[in-house]
Design a protein around this motif. Structure first.
Motif, PDB file in Angstrom:
ATOM      1  N   LYS A  43      -2.603  -3.106  24.216  1.00 18.57           N
ATOM      2  CA  LYS A  43      -2.465  -4.272  23.176  1.00 18.57           C
ATOM      3  C   LYS A  43      -2.230  -3.833  21.948  1.00 18.57           C
ATOM      4  CE  LYS A  43      -2.857  -7.637  26.474  1.00 18.57           C
ATOM      5  NZ  LYS A  43      -1.661  -8.659  26.814  1.00 18.57           N
ATOM      6  N   TRP A  44      -1.280  -4.959  21.154  1.00 17.73           N
ATOM      7  CA  TRP A  44      -0.991  -4.670  19.830  1.00 17.73           C
ATOM      8  C   TRP A  44      -1.482  -5.807  19.042  1.00 17.73           C
ATOM      9  CZ3 TRP A  44       2.803  -1.408  17.036  1.00 17.73           C
ATOM     10  CH2 TRP A  44       3.297  -0.555  17.673  1.00 17.73           C
ATOM     11  N   LEU A  45      -1.671  -5.970  17.669  1.00 16.47           N
ATOM     12  CA  LEU A  45      -1.869  -6.905  16.877  1.00 16.47           C
ATOM     13  C   LEU A  45      -0.502  -7.401  16.180  1.00 16.47           C
ATOM     14  CD1 LEU A  45      -5.313  -5.934  15.217  1.00 16.47           C
ATOM     15  CD2 LEU A  45      -4.861  -7.488  17.193  1.00 16.47           C
ATOM     16  N   GLY A  46      -0.320  -8.730  15.966  1.00 21.75           N
ATOM     17  CA  GLY A  46       0.987  -9.167  15.158  1.00 21.75           C
ATOM     18  C   GLY A  46       0.509  -9.840  14.188  1.00 21.75           C
ATOM     19  N   ALA A  88       7.739 -17.702  14.936  1.00 17.75           N
ATOM     20  CA  ALA A  88       6.154 -17.815  15.591  1.00 17.75           C
ATOM     21  C   ALA A  88       5.933 -18.191  16.867  1.00 17.75           C
ATOM     22  CB  ALA A  88       5.470 -19.039  14.606  1.00 17.75           C
ATOM     23  N   VAL A  89       6.882 -18.904  17.345  1.00 16.49           N
ATOM     24  CA  VAL A  89       6.838 -19.503  18.906  1.00 16.49           C
ATOM     25  C   VAL A  89       7.360 -18.205  19.819  1.00 16.49           C
ATOM     26  CG1 VAL A  89       7.848 -20.911  20.712  1.00 16.49           C
ATOM     27  CG2 VAL A  89       7.328 -21.661  18.493  1.00 16.49           C
ATOM     28  N   ARG A  90       8.218 -17.407  19.276  1.00 19.76           N
ATOM     29  CA  ARG A  90       8.833 -16.356  20.017  1.00 19.76           C
ATOM     30  C   ARG A  90       7.676 -15.274  20.018  1.00 19.76           C
ATOM     31  NH1 ARG A  90      14.181 -13.883  17.610  1.00 19.76           N
ATOM     32  NH2 ARG A  90      14.790 -16.027  17.988  1.00 19.76           N
ATOM     33  N   LEU A  91       6.918 -14.748  19.018  1.00 21.72           N
ATOM     34  CA  LEU A  91       6.062 -14.045  18.999  1.00 21.72           C
ATOM     35  C   LEU A  91       4.882 -14.222  19.773  1.00 21.72           C
ATOM     36  CD1 LEU A  91       5.702 -12.980  15.020  1.00 21.72           C
ATOM     37  CD2 LEU A  91       6.860 -11.496  16.930  1.00 21.72           C
ATOM     38  N   SER A  92       4.509 -15.513  19.815  1.00 21.30           N
ATOM     39  CA  SER A  92       3.380 -16.043  20.472  1.00 21.30           C
ATOM     40  C   SER A  92       3.558 -15.980  22.200  1.00 21.30           C
ATOM     41  CB  SER A  92       2.868 -17.502  20.333  1.00 21.30           C
ATOM     42  OG  SER A  92       4.109 -18.212  20.674  1.00 21.30           O
ATOM     43  N   ALA A  93       4.719 -15.749  22.504  1.00 16.31           N
ATOM     44  CA  ALA A  93       4.977 -15.903  23.812  1.00 16.31           C
ATOM     45  C   ALA A  93       5.175 -14.223  24.367  1.00 16.31           C
ATOM     46  CB  ALA A  93       6.552 -16.378  24.239  1.00 16.31           C
ATOM     47  N   GLN A  94       4.993 -13.266  23.627  1.00 17.30           N
ATOM     48  CA  GLN A  94       4.864 -11.986  24.094  1.00 17.30           C
ATOM     49  C   GLN A  94       3.650 -11.321  24.639  1.00 17.30           C
ATOM     50  OE1 GLN A  94       8.024 -10.302  23.545  1.00 17.30           O
ATOM     51  NE2 GLN A  94       8.544 -12.448  23.024  1.00 17.30           N
ATOM     52  N   SER A  95       3.548 -11.067  25.805  1.00 19.96           N
ATOM     53  CA  SER A  95       2.305 -10.520  26.531  1.00 19.96           C
ATOM     54  C   SER A  95       1.616  -9.395  25.835  1.00 19.96           C
ATOM     55  CB  SER A  95       2.701 -10.489  28.002  1.00 19.96           C
ATOM     56  OG  SER A  95       3.590  -9.326  28.195  1.00 19.96           O
ATOM     57  N   PHE A  97       0.667  -8.811  22.894  1.00 21.59           N
ATOM     58  CA  PHE A  97      -0.318  -9.045  21.738  1.00 21.59           C
ATOM     59  C   PHE A  97      -1.813  -9.303  22.089  1.00 21.59           C
ATOM     60  CE2 PHE A  97       3.763  -9.908  19.115  1.00 21.59           C
ATOM     61  CZ  PHE A  97       3.534  -8.691  18.321  1.00 21.59           C
ATOM     62  N   ALA A  98      -2.636  -8.538  21.544  1.00 20.77           N
ATOM     63  CA  ALA A  98      -4.073  -9.177  21.879  1.00 20.77           C
ATOM     64  C   ALA A  98      -4.379 -10.525  20.592  1.00 20.77           C
ATOM     65  CB  ALA A  98      -5.193  -8.088  21.580  1.00 20.77           C
ATOM     66  N   ALA A  99      -3.965 -10.405  19.617  1.00 17.72           N
ATOM     67  CA  ALA A  99      -4.085 -11.540  18.523  1.00 17.72           C
ATOM     68  C   ALA A  99      -2.929 -11.539  17.718  1.00 17.72           C
ATOM     69  CB  ALA A  99      -5.301 -11.025  17.810  1.00 17.72           C
TER      70      ALA A  99
END
Length: 202
Positions: A43-46, A88-95, A97-99
């Motif tokens: 997992k990554w952080l963004g 913001a919405v696009r990034l939040s839909a990526q699996s 990311f841990a946070a």
């Protein structure tokens, strides 16, 4: 204790503050907790922030590293104001990311972001990515936003402490907290327009 009170995995958590309150430093600590709590080591952080001409500034890599976040696991995305809701919405839909840290601290009217924030909350739930939404205490806001937790962070009277007021919590934790934490000034430590920034993608 502070991190435990604010951390809610797979939820959208709003942190409202003013510049210099230490709120962003606290969110970095929460993001580190989210990464450590992740069931996957890949997992990554963004972090999403506005272009430096439109926001408070840019993430300062040495301060981020000092918070314990591995820079090689952090993706920083910068966006112009007109595109930040979609980004913001696009990034939040990526699996992967841990946070996520979504920096809306320069947004003056949060009502304009209410639909995007609702999508952030849905994606946090559906993709398991804990999303930290940074907002300003001075921003105009609708009566309610679709967040599971909302906290206000202000410098306290005693030097070196901050007052944390939990205004909303899905699990009912509304006890005010005073944390003996170093108050990192966001402009001085987290942002720098003259010094090297954290790795980013535009």
């Amino acid at each position: 204790e502070v991190c435990d009170a604010l951390f809610l995995p797979g939820a959208c958590i709003e942190i409202s503050s003013l510049p210099g309150s230490g709120a962003h430093s606290m969110v970095l600590q929460l993001m580190r907790l989210a990464l450590a709590s992740s069931s996957s080591s890949s997992k990554w952080l963004g972090a999403l922030e506005m272009d430096k001409e439109e926001g408070w500034g840019q993430l300062y890599a040495p301060a981020v590293a000092a918070s314990g976040i591995p820079l090689e696991r952090l993706l920083v995305v910068r966006s112009p104001r007109v595109k930040i809701r979609k980004m913001a919405v696009r990034l939040s839909a990526q699996s992967f990311f841990a946070a996520l840290l979504i920096d809306f601290t320069s947004v003056r009217n949060l009502g304009e972001m209410s639909v995007a924030i609702r999508r952030l909350a849905m994606n946090a739930r559906d993709f398991g990515c804990t999303t930290f939404l940074m907002t300003s205490l001075q921003a105009k806001r609708p009566r309610s936003l679709s967040v599971a937790v909302r906290a206000a962070i202000r410098p306290d009277r005693a030097p070196g402490t901050v007052k944390i007021e939990i205004l909303r919590h899905r699990e009912g934790r509304l006890t005010p907290l005073v944390a003996n934490l170093p108050v990192f000034f966001w402009e001085e430590l987290m942002f720098s327009s003259q010094q090297k920034s954290a790795p980013h993608h535009e």
